[in-house]
Scaffold this active site. Structure first.
Site, PDB file in Angstrom:
ATOM      1  N   THR A 413       0.924  -1.327  -0.059  1.00  0.00           N
ATOM      2  CA  THR A 413       0.149   0.076  -0.052  1.00  0.00           C
ATOM      3  C   THR A 413       0.823   1.215   0.049  1.00  0.00           C
ATOM      4  O   THR A 413       1.997   1.262   0.314  1.00  0.00           O
ATOM      5  CB  THR A 413      -0.950   0.105   1.296  1.00  0.00           C
ATOM      6  OG1 THR A 413      -1.531  -1.243   1.360  1.00  0.00           O
ATOM      7  CG2 THR A 413      -1.697   0.887   1.223  1.00  0.00           C
ATOM      8  N   THR A 431      -4.020   0.696  -2.969  1.00  0.00           N
ATOM      9  CA  THR A 431      -3.198  -0.531  -2.644  1.00  0.00           C
ATOM     10  C   THR A 431      -3.604  -1.642  -3.693  1.00  0.00           C
ATOM     11  O   THR A 431      -4.424  -1.609  -4.539  1.00  0.00           O
ATOM     12  CB  THR A 431      -3.553  -0.869  -1.162  1.00  0.00           C
ATOM     13  OG1 THR A 431      -2.846  -2.245  -0.955  1.00  0.00           O
ATOM     14  CG2 THR A 431      -5.304  -1.308  -1.403  1.00  0.00           C
ATOM     15  N   GLY A 497      -1.333  -2.744   6.077  1.00  0.00           N
ATOM     16  CA  GLY A 497      -2.259  -3.799   6.437  1.00  0.00           C
ATOM     17  C   GLY A 497      -2.884  -3.321   7.547  1.00  0.00           C
ATOM     18  O   GLY A 497      -3.238  -1.973   7.695  1.00  0.00           O
TER      19      GLY A 497
END
Ligand code: GLU
Length: 597
Positions: A413, A431, A497
Site C-alpha cells: 500500500t 493499494t 495492512g
C-alpha cells in the site's frame, strides 16, 4: 450519497487546452519546468501547496500540477498515477483505495470508496477446497484473490467532481515516467526479489518485472514499463471507459479466469471469477466520512468498508478520557496500546461492507460506548479481550458480532497527502493488497492485479466480513483529515495492512498529545496492538526505556519488522504548510512545497 456538484471545474475549463498541450509535450522528470524538489527530502516547509509521497517522482508530478494551477485533487491523481509506475507492487490501476478530500470553499470532507469488489459469482466458500481453507499464499497467488479494480473509477470520479483537469492531463507525468524509466532502488529490487519465484511462473509478470535472465533488476538500473504507459495512454484517451471496457477489461477477466501461467510453472495458480460484466459494472461510491471530536479537533476518517475511521475513532474516544499530556510517557503509551486493543476487538467483530451487513458505526463511534470500553482498562495489559456491544449506542438495531482475530497480513500500500493554495486537501491511500498483489500482470498492459479478496475473513462462511459476490472486503486503510474549527490542521495516512490503524493512531496521539512534531511522529518507533497476547513492535520501540517499563505492566513485545511508511501535511499558522514523509522506512519518502517560503 452526497449530491454531485462541481467545484472549481467550470472556471478552469478555459485553460484546459493550454494545459493539455503543455503537459502532453513535457518530457520526463528531467525537465526542470516540472521538477519540484530536485532532491529527495522527507520534510519541506513553505506555501502555495504541498505534496508528500513515498517517492520523489510522484511528489514532483504532484507539485508540477500544482504549479500549473491544478488543485489538490488534480495533483493527487497525477502523483498517484506516477506511484502506479514507481511503486507497482504496492498500488496501481490493478487495485483500489480510498480518497478523502477536504474542500475549502464549503469546509466539507468527502470520501470516495473505490475499493475492489468481489466478482458477482463469488460464494462465501470460494477459498475452501475439500472442506479446508486454502493456505494464504495459495489463496493470494491466484486469480481467486483478485477483486474488480477500482482505482481508475476513483480517479475519474474525483476529477469529475472536484478536479480542474482531465484524466488525460494528469496522467501525462506518469506516462513519461513509465516510458522513460526510473532508477531502481533497494526497496524496488528487494520487493521484486521477494516475488521472483512467483513472477517466474507468469510470463507477463516475468517480462514486466524481471530481467531477461530471470533475476530482479539491479539497484541503479533504469526500469521502464512501456506496456503500462500504453494502458495509461488508453485511459488518457477514453477515460475510465478505456479501462472498464474493451481490451484492458477483456485481458483482466481472461487473466483472472485463466491465469496466464507458463508450462513449467512451479506453483498451482487457481482460477478466479471475474467477468467482463463485473468489470464493466464497477462503480466508485461516495461515502459519508466518519467523524469524531478529539480534544476540540474534528477527526475525519474512512467509513466502511474500511475499518480505519471507526477503529481510529473509537480508540481516540477511549483515549480522550485520559489526560495523556499530564501523565508519564510510559503510562500514555500503555493507554495507547490498550485503547488499540479494545477497538480492534470491536473492529474484528463488527466491521464489514455496510452495503451488505449492518455495521453499528454510530455505536462504535459513540462517546458512551468508548466510556464503557475505557472502564475495562486497568494499569495492566489485558491480553486478548472480547468485543463489546455497540448496538445499544447505535440508536437501534442489534446483532451479536463475530469475534475474530486479525487475519490480514501485508506491508504493502501507499499513502499520499496533498494540499493546494486554495486550502483544499487530499489524503489518499491506495493499494493492491500484498506487496506484488496476486502476482499476475495483465498480459500486454504492464500492471499487477490485486489480491484484495484475501482481506475478507475468507476462512469463515458466516463472518460479517465473509466473501460475497459484489461485496468489498473490509479494509484498514485510514486516510485521515483533522480539522480545527472547520479548517485543516493535519492530514495523514500510512500503508501497512491492519497496522495502518495503529500507525495513524500513534501519529495522532504523538502529535496532538505527546508533544512530537509531525516529522517526529512519522519517524517514531512503532508498536501495534491489535487485540493479541503480544504486541508487534519495531526493534527501536522494544529497546526504548518505555518498553522496558511497559513489560512490567504485562506487555509482551515481539519484533514486527518495519511498521508503516506514513506521509502527512500539517497546516501551520499564517498559511504555512509542513509536508512530511517517512524518512527511513522503505527507503524513505519525498516531501515538497510549491514555494519554500
Ligand atoms: N489491503 C489492505 C487494506 O485495505 C492494505 C494492504 C497493506 O497495507 O498491506 O487494509
Amino acid at each position: 450519497m452526497v449530491s454531485r456538484r462541481h467545484f472549481a471545474r467550470g472556471a478552469a475549463m478555459v485553460s484546459i487546452c493550454a494545459l493539455t498541450v503543455g503537459l502532453v509535450s513535457q518530457p520526463a522528470a528531467a525537465d526542470p519546468k516540472w521538477a519540484g524538489p530536485l532532491t529527495k527530502e522527507p520534510v519541506a516547509t513553505g506555501s502555495g501547496g504541498a505534496v508528500a509521497t513515498v517517492d520523489l517522482e510522484a511528489t514532483r508530478a504532484g507539485l508540477s500540477v500544482l504549479r500549473k494551477g491544478g488543485n489538490a485533487v488534480d495533483a493527487a491523481v497525477a502523483a498517484a498515477a506516477v506511484l502506479g509506475v514507481t511503486e507497482p507492487y504496492s498500488c496501481g490501476i490493478g487495485g483500489g483505495g480510498f480518497m478523502m478530500i477536504y474542500t475549502a470553499k464549503d469546509r466539507k470532507v468527502h470520501a470516495i470508496d473505490h475499493r475492489e469488489k468481489a466478482p458477482k459469482a463469488m460464494q462465501p466458500d470460494a477459498f475452501f477446497e475439500d472442506g479446508k481453507v486454502l493456505p494464504f499464499d495459495d489463496a493470494r497467488y491466484s486469480g481467486r484473490s483478485v477483486g474488480v479494480p477500482g482505482t481508475v473509477a476513483g480517479w475519474e470520479e474525483a476529477l469529475d467532481r472536484f478536479g480542474t483537469k482531465s484524466l488525460r492531463q494528469v496522467l501525462q507525468p506518469a506516462i513519461s515516467v513509465a516510458r522513460n524509466g526510473f532508477e531502481v532502488d533497494e526497496t524496488f529490487a528487494e520487493q521484486t526479489e521477494d516475488n521472483r519465484e512467483y513472477f517466474d511462473d507468469i510470463p507477463s509478470s516475468a517480462k514486466t518485472f524481471l530481467d531477461p535472465d530471470g533475476t530482479a533488476p539491479d539497484v541503479g538500473s533504469t526500469f521502464r514499463n512501456p506496456e503500462l504507459a500504453k494502458a495509461y495512454e488508453r485511459i488518457a484517451r477514453y477515460g475510465a471507459k478505456g479501462f472498464y471496457q474493451g481490451p484492458i477489461a477483456e485481458a483482466m477477466a481472461k487473466a483472472v479466469t485463466n491465469p496466464p501461467v507458463s508450462d513449467d510453472a512451479d506453483h498451482q495458480w487457481r482460477e478466479g471469477y471475474m467477468t467482463t460484466d463485473d468489470v464493466k459494472s464497477y462503480r466508485a461510491d461516495w461515502r459519508e466520512p466518519t467523524k469524531v471530536s478529539y480534544r476540540g479537533l474534528d477527526v475525519y476518517g474512512m467509513a466502511p468498508p474500511s475499518s480505519g475511521g471507526s477503529t481510529v475513532g473509537e480508540a481516540l474516544n477511549i483515549l480522550e478520557g485520559y489526560g495523556l499530556k499530564w501523565i508519564t510517557r510510559e503510562e500514555a503509551l500503555h493507554y495507547f496500546l490498550e485503547a488499540s486493543r479494545y477497538s480492534f476487538a470491536d473492529r474484528n467483530a463488527y466491521v464489514g461492507d455496510a452495503d451488505f451487513v449492518d455495521v453499528p458505526l454510530q455505536g462504535l463511534l459513540s462517546k458512551d460506548f468508548a466510556a464503557e470500553r475505557r472502564a475495562l482498562i486497568t494499569g495492566k495489559a489485558a491480553g486478548e479481550v472480547e468485543p463489546g456491544d455497540p448496538w445499544p449506542h447505535n440508536g437501534g438495531g442489534s446483532g451479536s458480532g463475530t469475534p475474530s482475530v486479525t487475519l490480514e497480513k501485508g506491508t504493502s500500500t501507499t499513502h499520499l497527502t496533498v494540499a493546494d493554495k486554495h486550502g483544499n486537501v487530499v489524503a489518499y491511500t491506495f493499494t493492491i493488497e500484498s506487496t506484488g498483489g496476486s502476482g499476475i500482470t495483465v498480459p500486454g498492459w504492464g500492471f499487477l492485479l490485486n489480491n484484495e479478496l484475501t482481506d475478507f475473513n475468507y476462512d469463515s462462511t458466516t463472518h460479517v466480513n465473509r466473501v460475497e459476490g459484489g461485496k468489498r472486503p473490509r479494509s484498514s486503510m485510514s486516510p485521515t483529515i483533522v480539522l480545527d474549527h472547520g479548517k485543516p490542521k493535519l492530514a495523514v495516512g500510512s500503508p501497512g495492512g491492519s497496522t495502518i490503524i495503529t500507525t495513524v493512531l500513534q501519529i495522532l496521539v504523538d502529535r496532538i498529545d505527546l508533544g512530537s512534531s509531525l516529522p517526529e511522529a512519522i519517524a517514531a518507533p512503532r508498536a501495534t496492538q491489535r487485540n493479541g497476547e503480544t504486541t508487534s513492535a519495531e526493534q527501536a520501540w522494544i529497546d526504548s526505556p518505555e518498553a522496558q517499563a511497559l513489560q512490567e505492566r504485562g506487555h509482551k513485545f515481539v519484533d514486527g519488522g518495519e511498521i508503516g511508511a506514513a506521509t502527512g501535511i500539517e497546516f501551520l499558522p499564517g498559511g504555512k504548510l509542513l509536508a512530511a514523509a517517512e524518512p527511513e522506512r522503505r527507503g524513505g519518502g519525498s516531501a515538497g512545497v510549491v514555494r519554500p517560503w
